[in-house]
Design a protein around this motif. Structure first.
Motif, PDB file in Angstrom:
ATOM      1  N   THR A  41       0.768  -1.317   0.183  1.00 43.55           N
ATOM      2  CA  THR A  41       0.219  -0.041   0.059  1.00 43.55           C
ATOM      3  C   THR A  41       0.852   1.365   0.017  1.00 43.55           C
ATOM      4  OG1 THR A  41      -1.984  -1.033   1.222  1.00 43.55           O
ATOM      5  CG2 THR A  41      -1.587   1.225   1.353  1.00 43.55           C
ATOM      6  N   LEU A  42       0.432   2.311  -0.923  1.00 43.72           N
ATOM      7  CA  LEU A  42       1.085   3.505  -0.913  1.00 43.72           C
ATOM      8  C   LEU A  42       0.087   4.400   0.117  1.00 43.72           C
ATOM      9  CD1 LEU A  42       3.184   5.785  -1.685  1.00 43.72           C
ATOM     10  CD2 LEU A  42       1.816   5.733  -3.886  1.00 43.72           C
ATOM     11  N   PHE A  43       0.504   5.112   0.871  1.00 44.14           N
ATOM     12  CA  PHE A  43      -0.482   6.138   1.574  1.00 44.14           C
ATOM     13  C   PHE A  43       0.192   7.389   1.614  1.00 44.14           C
ATOM     14  CE2 PHE A  43       1.537   4.286   5.345  1.00 44.14           C
ATOM     15  CZ  PHE A  43       1.971   5.837   6.103  1.00 44.14           C
ATOM     16  N   VAL A  44      -0.844   8.373   1.185  1.00 45.23           N
ATOM     17  CA  VAL A  44      -0.653   9.809   0.981  1.00 45.23           C
ATOM     18  C   VAL A  44      -1.517  10.591   1.844  1.00 45.23           C
ATOM     19  CG1 VAL A  44      -0.268  11.576  -0.698  1.00 45.23           C
ATOM     20  CG2 VAL A  44       0.043   9.482  -1.397  1.00 45.23           C
ATOM     21  N   ARG A  45      -0.611  11.250   2.805  1.00 43.44           N
ATOM     22  CA  ARG A  45      -1.525  12.154   3.688  1.00 43.44           C
ATOM     23  C   ARG A  45      -1.155  13.659   3.378  1.00 43.44           C
ATOM     24  NH1 ARG A  45       0.411   8.319   8.862  1.00 43.44           N
ATOM     25  NH2 ARG A  45      -1.537   6.861   8.661  1.00 43.44           N
ATOM     26  N   ALA A  46      -1.837  14.565   3.444  1.00 39.94           N
ATOM     27  CA  ALA A  46      -1.517  15.781   3.164  1.00 39.94           C
ATOM     28  C   ALA A  46      -2.789  16.943   3.196  1.00 39.94           C
ATOM     29  CB  ALA A  46      -1.062  16.037   1.470  1.00 39.94           C
ATOM     30  N   ASN A  47      -2.909  17.845   3.778  1.00 40.68           N
ATOM     31  CA  ASN A  47      -3.734  18.894   4.003  1.00 40.68           C
ATOM     32  C   ASN A  47      -4.966  18.362   4.273  1.00 40.68           C
ATOM     33  OD1 ASN A  47      -1.638  20.713   2.838  1.00 40.68           O
ATOM     34  ND2 ASN A  47      -2.366  20.433   0.987  1.00 40.68           N
ATOM     35  N   GLY A  48      -4.985  17.739   5.420  1.00 37.29           N
ATOM     36  CA  GLY A  48      -6.380  17.131   5.898  1.00 37.29           C
ATOM     37  C   GLY A  48      -6.957  15.971   5.575  1.00 37.29           C
TER      38      GLY A  48
ATOM     39  N   GLY B 153     -10.135  15.974  12.758  1.00 36.77           N
ATOM     40  CA  GLY B 153      -9.954  16.115  14.129  1.00 36.77           C
ATOM     41  C   GLY B 153     -10.180  15.156  14.995  1.00 36.77           C
ATOM     42  N   HIS B 154     -10.074  13.823  14.528  1.00 39.95           N
ATOM     43  CA  HIS B 154     -10.551  12.618  15.435  1.00 39.95           C
ATOM     44  C   HIS B 154      -9.575  11.241  15.050  1.00 39.95           C
ATOM     45  CE1 HIS B 154     -12.876  12.213  11.705  1.00 39.95           C
ATOM     46  NE2 HIS B 154     -12.427  10.811  11.766  1.00 39.95           N
ATOM     47  N   THR B 155      -8.304  11.836  14.275  1.00 40.26           N
ATOM     48  CA  THR B 155      -7.529  10.648  13.858  1.00 40.26           C
ATOM     49  C   THR B 155      -6.184  10.402  14.574  1.00 40.26           C
ATOM     50  OG1 THR B 155      -6.530  11.931  12.087  1.00 40.26           O
ATOM     51  CG2 THR B 155      -8.611  10.984  11.594  1.00 40.26           C
ATOM     52  N   GLY B 156      -5.934  11.804  15.213  1.00 40.85           N
ATOM     53  CA  GLY B 156      -4.589  11.991  15.784  1.00 40.85           C
ATOM     54  C   GLY B 156      -3.341  12.341  14.847  1.00 40.85           C
ATOM     55  N   LEU B 157      -3.867  12.611  13.332  1.00 41.38           N
ATOM     56  CA  LEU B 157      -3.075  12.738  12.344  1.00 41.38           C
ATOM     57  C   LEU B 157      -2.899  14.435  12.015  1.00 41.38           C
ATOM     58  CD1 LEU B 157      -3.618   9.704   9.926  1.00 41.38           C
ATOM     59  CD2 LEU B 157      -1.714  10.047  11.657  1.00 41.38           C
ATOM     60  N   GLU B 158      -3.664  14.783  12.487  1.00 41.95           N
ATOM     61  CA  GLU B 158      -3.910  16.070  12.128  1.00 41.95           C
ATOM     62  C   GLU B 158      -2.920  17.336  12.437  1.00 41.95           C
ATOM     63  OE1 GLU B 158      -7.849  14.297  12.258  1.00 41.95           O
ATOM     64  OE2 GLU B 158      -6.171  14.630  13.785  1.00 41.95           O
ATOM     65  N   ALA B 159      -2.297  17.136  13.545  1.00 45.18           N
ATOM     66  CA  ALA B 159      -0.995  18.067  13.855  1.00 45.18           C
ATOM     67  C   ALA B 159      -0.040  17.921  12.748  1.00 45.18           C
ATOM     68  CB  ALA B 159      -0.493  17.397  15.229  1.00 45.18           C
ATOM     69  N   LYS B 160       0.247  16.430  12.175  1.00 47.83           N
ATOM     70  CA  LYS B 160       1.117  16.304  11.291  1.00 47.83           C
ATOM     71  C   LYS B 160       0.763  16.753   9.888  1.00 47.83           C
ATOM     72  CE  LYS B 160       4.104  13.061  13.544  1.00 47.83           C
ATOM     73  NZ  LYS B 160       4.718  11.651  13.434  1.00 47.83           N
ATOM     74  N   HIS B 161      -0.247  16.507   9.676  1.00 48.71           N
ATOM     75  CA  HIS B 161      -0.941  16.562   8.211  1.00 48.71           C
ATOM     76  C   HIS B 161      -2.185  17.461   7.940  1.00 48.71           C
ATOM     77  CE1 HIS B 161       1.872  13.247   7.564  1.00 48.71           C
ATOM     78  NE2 HIS B 161       1.316  12.557   8.170  1.00 48.71           N
ATOM     79  N   GLY B 162      -2.578  18.232   8.901  1.00 50.32           N
ATOM     80  CA  GLY B 162      -3.495  19.306   8.744  1.00 50.32           C
ATOM     81  C   GLY B 162      -4.988  18.801   9.056  1.00 50.32           C
TER      82      GLY B 162
END
Length: 324
Positions: A168-175, A206-215
């Protein structure tokens, strides 16, 4: 008396059926949800596509989508994020046996805006290879900045991240988080690739824990795209057109997929076509919008598909669907 072409097709299906098989544990048409979103599959806010392609929307609706061979389609468009996939026509066998003249997503691409300096980056991946490339989208032509081959490779730029983990390639960006998982095309007969891409995406709200890093996704500019438009927070599932995988009236076990998600999407399939893998402009594009701008959500009342209301499942995680 069947025609010569029909007879030849029937003979081809019969011959190919001798070797027809699915790997142990595989179920034809079974839905998947690509890692690392898999832990969230039962939770609200995840949408996906699997196989040839069967779309699953954020609120539980579904539709099939053939596309036009060699065309890139906008799956998700949001401020600073564009996620697209290319469909390629492919013939394959299902275990009836049934010859399917269908299509698969075989290439995926993203355009991601670095909010620190406004630079746009393109990420591209093919189902036929393990890896991805990253380009700085400059004029007159994109410039390769990172070629990543094999698993456990990544590229990071500010809040943008692309990471190839296992298949799997996952991409995280801007929310947003968007995944493509490399899967074999079982029992291929004819087509440009023996591999397909299954897709999953979710909003970072706002519920994933990833927002601080990826918006965090915009609260006012609603996403769009073939799948992205279903993230409109209305809890209404809309079912669109699907294909019937059944033996034809003349007894030939063959089907040509035709559904283009009619009824579940605004406009028509052609409205989501892009001018290339790093194109962002289409009828409902949100890519150039600022996160604080107002962007209309889909007009669900105008959609012709069957509508449902999602309700929480008592005593369990996730959501169920109650027919309207």
């Amino acid at each position: 008396m069947p025609s010569g072409a029909t007879a030849r097709l029937a003979a081809a299906v019969a011959a190919a059926a001798v070797a027809l098989s699915l790997p142990t544990g595989a179920v034809a048409g079974d839905a998947t949800c690509a890692a690392p979103i898999s832990a969230q599959c039962a939770a609200s806010g995840t949408a996906s596509s699997h196989a040839d392609p069967h779309l699953r929307f954020a609120h539980g609706g579904r539709a099939d989508f053939r596309g036009v061979d060699g065309t890139h389609y906008a799956l998700l468009s949001a401020p600073g994020v564009s996620f697209a996939a290319e469909t390629r026509d492919t013939d394959f066998l299902l275990p009836k046996p049934l010859l399917v003249h269908g299509s698969f997503f075989t290439h995926a691409s993203w355009v991601l805006r670095d909010t620190s300096d406004g630079t746009a980056y393109g990420v591209a991946s093919s189902a036929s290879e393990v890896g991805f490339e990253v380009y700085a989208l400059r004029q007159p032509a994109p410039v390769l900045v990172s070629a990543n081959r094999g698993v456990w490779t990544e590229w990071v730029r500010g809040r943008l991240r692309a990471y190839y983990k296992q298949a799997t390639l996952f991409v995280r960006a801007n929310g947003w988080e968007m995944n493509v998982t490399r899967q074999p095309i079982y029992n291929p007969v004819q087509g440009p690739s023996r591999w397909r891409l299954d897709i999953a995406m979710r909003v970072l709200g706002g519920h994933t824990g990833l927002e601080a890093k990826h918006g965090t996704a915009s609260e006012t500019c609603f996403a769009h795209g073939l799948v992205g438009q279903s993230f409109d927070r209305d809890d209404v599932a809309v079912d669109g057109a699907t294909d019937e995988y059944a033996t034809s009236a003349d007894g030939v076990a063959a089907v040509t997929t035709r559904a283009q998600a009619e009824g579940a999407i605004e406009g028509v399939a052609a409205d989501y076509a892009l001018d290339g893998r790093f194109g962002t402009a289409f009828r409902y594009s949100r890519y150039t919008a600022a996160p604080w701008q107002l962007c209309a959500h889909r007009n669900v009342t105008a959609l012709r598909g069957r509508k449902s209301h999602r309700v929480a499942i008592a005593g369990g995680a996730g959501a169920g669907v109650r027919r309207a």
